[in-house]
Design a protein around this motif. Structure first.
Motif, PDB file in Angstrom:
ATOM      1  N   PRO A  86      -6.569 -16.887  -4.080  1.00 15.19           N
ATOM      2  CA  PRO A  86      -5.674 -16.089  -4.633  1.00 15.19           C
ATOM      3  C   PRO A  86      -4.484 -16.025  -4.182  1.00 15.19           C
ATOM      4  CG  PRO A  86      -8.085 -15.381  -4.810  1.00 15.19           C
ATOM      5  CD  PRO A  86      -7.935 -16.598  -3.948  1.00 15.19           C
ATOM      6  N   ALA A  87      -3.493 -15.761  -4.857  1.00 19.89           N
ATOM      7  CA  ALA A  87      -1.895 -15.720  -4.357  1.00 19.89           C
ATOM      8  C   ALA A  87      -2.018 -14.198  -3.662  1.00 19.89           C
ATOM      9  CB  ALA A  87      -0.880 -15.638  -5.540  1.00 19.89           C
ATOM     10  N   ALA A  88      -2.260 -13.492  -4.089  1.00 21.66           N
ATOM     11  CA  ALA A  88      -2.189 -12.108  -3.425  1.00 21.66           C
ATOM     12  C   ALA A  88      -3.527 -11.314  -3.454  1.00 21.66           C
ATOM     13  CB  ALA A  88      -0.980 -11.271  -3.898  1.00 21.66           C
ATOM     14  N   PRO A  89      -4.122 -10.538  -2.575  1.00 19.09           N
ATOM     15  CA  PRO A  89      -5.238  -9.626  -2.589  1.00 19.09           C
ATOM     16  C   PRO A  89      -4.989  -8.669  -3.550  1.00 19.09           C
ATOM     17  CG  PRO A  89      -4.128  -9.305  -0.703  1.00 19.09           C
ATOM     18  CD  PRO A  89      -3.239 -10.342  -1.250  1.00 19.09           C
ATOM     19  N   ARG A  90      -6.131  -8.457  -4.329  1.00 22.72           N
ATOM     20  CA  ARG A  90      -6.055  -7.138  -5.204  1.00 22.72           C
ATOM     21  C   ARG A  90      -6.243  -5.954  -4.546  1.00 22.72           C
ATOM     22  NH1 ARG A  90     -10.777  -5.754  -9.936  1.00 22.72           N
ATOM     23  NH2 ARG A  90      -9.470  -4.456 -11.105  1.00 22.72           N
ATOM     24  N   HIS A  91      -7.079  -5.939  -3.444  1.00 23.58           N
ATOM     25  CA  HIS A  91      -7.128  -4.523  -2.734  1.00 23.58           C
ATOM     26  C   HIS A  91      -6.876  -4.763  -1.110  1.00 23.58           C
ATOM     27  CE1 HIS A  91     -10.242  -1.049  -1.933  1.00 23.58           C
ATOM     28  NE2 HIS A  91      -9.051  -0.731  -1.301  1.00 23.58           N
ATOM     29  N   VAL A  92      -5.924  -4.317  -0.789  1.00 15.98           N
ATOM     30  CA  VAL A  92      -5.792  -4.035   0.529  1.00 15.98           C
ATOM     31  C   VAL A  92      -6.127  -2.904   1.208  1.00 15.98           C
ATOM     32  CG1 VAL A  92      -3.899  -4.432   2.541  1.00 15.98           C
ATOM     33  CG2 VAL A  92      -3.565  -5.746   0.573  1.00 15.98           C
ATOM     34  N   ALA A  93      -6.739  -2.902   2.342  1.00 16.79           N
ATOM     35  CA  ALA A  93      -6.946  -1.351   3.238  1.00 16.79           C
ATOM     36  C   ALA A  93      -6.490  -1.785   4.470  1.00 16.79           C
ATOM     37  CB  ALA A  93      -8.533  -1.418   3.181  1.00 16.79           C
ATOM     38  N   LEU A  94      -5.976  -0.529   4.960  1.00 16.20           N
ATOM     39  CA  LEU A  94      -5.047  -0.460   6.182  1.00 16.20           C
ATOM     40  C   LEU A  94      -5.941   0.772   7.262  1.00 16.20           C
ATOM     41  CD1 LEU A  94      -1.572  -0.139   4.562  1.00 16.20           C
ATOM     42  CD2 LEU A  94      -2.443  -1.994   5.983  1.00 16.20           C
ATOM     43  N   ILE A  95      -6.275   0.220   8.367  1.00 20.82           N
ATOM     44  CA  ILE A  95      -6.564   1.049   9.496  1.00 20.82           C
ATOM     45  C   ILE A  95      -5.472   1.395  10.349  1.00 20.82           C
ATOM     46  CG2 ILE A  95      -8.207   1.725  11.290  1.00 20.82           C
ATOM     47  CD1 ILE A  95     -10.175  -0.504  10.158  1.00 20.82           C
ATOM     48  N   MET A  96      -4.785   2.535  10.117  1.00 19.76           N
ATOM     49  CA  MET A  96      -3.342   2.775  10.800  1.00 19.76           C
ATOM     50  C   MET A  96      -3.652   3.339  12.053  1.00 19.76           C
ATOM     51  SD  MET A  96      -1.858   4.736   7.179  1.00 19.76           S
ATOM     52  CE  MET A  96      -2.967   6.177   7.295  1.00 19.76           C
ATOM     53  N   ASP A  97      -3.579   2.419  13.004  1.00 20.47           N
ATOM     54  CA  ASP A  97      -4.082   2.831  14.533  1.00 20.47           C
ATOM     55  C   ASP A  97      -2.847   2.675  15.335  1.00 20.47           C
ATOM     56  OD1 ASP A  97      -5.544   3.610  16.671  1.00 20.47           O
ATOM     57  OD2 ASP A  97      -6.431   1.541  16.849  1.00 20.47           O
ATOM     58  N   GLY A  98      -2.769   3.454  16.158  1.00 20.80           N
ATOM     59  CA  GLY A  98      -1.845   3.328  17.407  1.00 20.80           C
ATOM     60  C   GLY A  98      -0.663   4.543  17.476  1.00 20.80           C
ATOM     61  N   ASN A  99      -0.790   5.346  16.816  1.00 18.09           N
ATOM     62  CA  ASN A  99       0.275   6.393  16.826  1.00 18.09           C
ATOM     63  C   ASN A  99       0.510   7.161  18.233  1.00 18.09           C
ATOM     64  OD1 ASN A  99       0.757   6.155  13.937  1.00 18.09           O
ATOM     65  ND2 ASN A  99      -0.405   7.908  13.410  1.00 18.09           N
ATOM     66  N   GLY A 100      -0.525   7.428  18.756  1.00 16.64           N
ATOM     67  CA  GLY A 100      -0.832   8.166  20.115  1.00 16.64           C
ATOM     68  C   GLY A 100       0.043   6.993  21.199  1.00 16.64           C
ATOM     69  N   ARG A 101      -0.496   5.922  21.107  1.00 11.62           N
ATOM     70  CA  ARG A 101       0.082   4.914  22.097  1.00 11.62           C
ATOM     71  C   ARG A 101       1.575   4.673  21.664  1.00 11.62           C
ATOM     72  NH1 ARG A 101      -4.807   0.916  21.256  1.00 11.62           N
ATOM     73  NH2 ARG A 101      -5.122   2.190  19.424  1.00 11.62           N
ATOM     74  N   TRP A 102       1.785   4.587  20.788  1.00 16.21           N
ATOM     75  CA  TRP A 102       3.301   4.398  20.227  1.00 16.21           C
ATOM     76  C   TRP A 102       4.284   5.505  20.947  1.00 16.21           C
ATOM     77  CZ3 TRP A 102       7.426   6.852  18.016  1.00 16.21           C
ATOM     78  CH2 TRP A 102       8.458   6.293  17.743  1.00 16.21           C
ATOM     79  N   ALA A 103       3.461   6.838  20.829  1.00 16.27           N
ATOM     80  CA  ALA A 103       4.448   7.806  21.263  1.00 16.27           C
ATOM     81  C   ALA A 103       4.112   8.009  23.083  1.00 16.27           C
ATOM     82  CB  ALA A 103       3.831   9.308  20.755  1.00 16.27           C
ATOM     83  N   ALA A 104       3.246   7.861  23.498  1.00 15.98           N
ATOM     84  CA  ALA A 104       3.110   7.754  24.833  1.00 15.98           C
ATOM     85  C   ALA A 104       3.960   6.689  25.650  1.00 15.98           C
ATOM     86  CB  ALA A 104       1.540   7.411  25.204  1.00 15.98           C
TER      87      ALA A 104
END
Length: 258
Positions: free
Chosen positions: A17-35
């Motif tokens: 398929p050209a593009a996925p119908r359903h994409v799921a995101l685990i949004m990880d790394g906010n704390g490390r980005w700030a640190a």
């Protein structure tokens, strides 16, 4: 060449398929980005909300039908109280500030996760987001809030056990479809691809049942740095995957010859 054309070309050459119908995101790394920048954790979470806005806009542009985001897990309540309050405050501001834009862009908001023990103001906020956008027909933004996959599966098992106890269902009728029908995502297709940022390679109690045949893309960047280019790169990798769902496919050369 446009990003959509790149995805289409990669997919066409591989017969996927050209593009996925359903994409799921685990949004990880906010704390490390700030640190890493000597900033408070809250600033990482705030920048993470900005990244979420970019992800939603990219999903709309790329004509993805479902985008599920792991916004707050059932385990996140164990974090320091100040951080939890900050996260809830960001959720409140995101819905208050962005709901009008989501609605204007024909986005439908769905929330999955346990709600029974939520504070009334949070439960009402989530309900409002769903009600305002329920008739929209574009992207479905699935917000996993107070969500845990093991808890979700356990709740489904309890519901089925109750049905058996009441004589409305026999044990022999319990199959994969019966379990799926009792999950929070009963009317949502399983994710085609799950993207996790920060370099960690685990699901962290996210969509365990639904991820049975999902493709996984793990990105080394931290979530606040996620943007349209990162989304496109992840989807290009997905487009090069062969999804066989347990089947054996003919060699690609044979398929080409036919």
């Amino acid at each position: 060449m446009a990003e959509g054309e790149i995805l289409d070309m990669a997919a066409t050459s591989l017969g996927v398929p050209a593009a996925p119908r359903h994409v799921a995101l685990i949004m990880d790394g906010n704390g490390r980005w700030a640190a890493a920048r000597g900033l408070p954790r809250f600033e990482g979470h705030r920048r993470g909300v900005e990244a979420l806005r970019r992800a939603v806009r990219a999903a709309i542009d790329l004509e993805i039908s479902y985008l599920t985001v792991y916004s707050f897990s059932a385990e996140n309540w164990s974090r320091p109280r100040e951080e939890v309050q900050s996260l809830l405050g960001l959720l409140h501001r995101f819905i208050r500030n962005d709901l009008a834009e989501l609605h204007a862009n024909n986005v439908r908001v769905r929330v999955i996760g346990a709600r029974d023990d939520l504070a009334p103001e949070i439960a009402d906020l989530l309900k409002e987001a769903e009600q305002v956008t329920e008739a929209n027909t574009g992207l479905t933004l699935v917000v996993a809030f107070n969500y845990g996959a093991r808890q979700e599966i356990a709740a489904a098992a309890r519901a089925l056990a109750q049905m058996v106890a009441e004589g409305r269902l026999s044990p022999q009728e319990i199959d994969a479809d019966a379990i799926s029908a009792q999950l929070d995502t009963a009317d949502i297709p399983d994710p085609d691809v799950i993207i996790r940022t920060s370099g960690e390679q685990r699901l962290s109690n996210f969509l365990l049942w639904q991820a049975a045949y999902a493709e996984f893309v793990f990105l080394p960047i931290l979530w606040p740095d996620f943007d349209r280019a990162a989304m496109v790169a992840a989807l290009e990798e997905y487009a090069h995957r062969e999804r066989r769902f347990g089947r054996v496919e003919a060699p690609r050369s044979a398929k080409t010859a036919s």
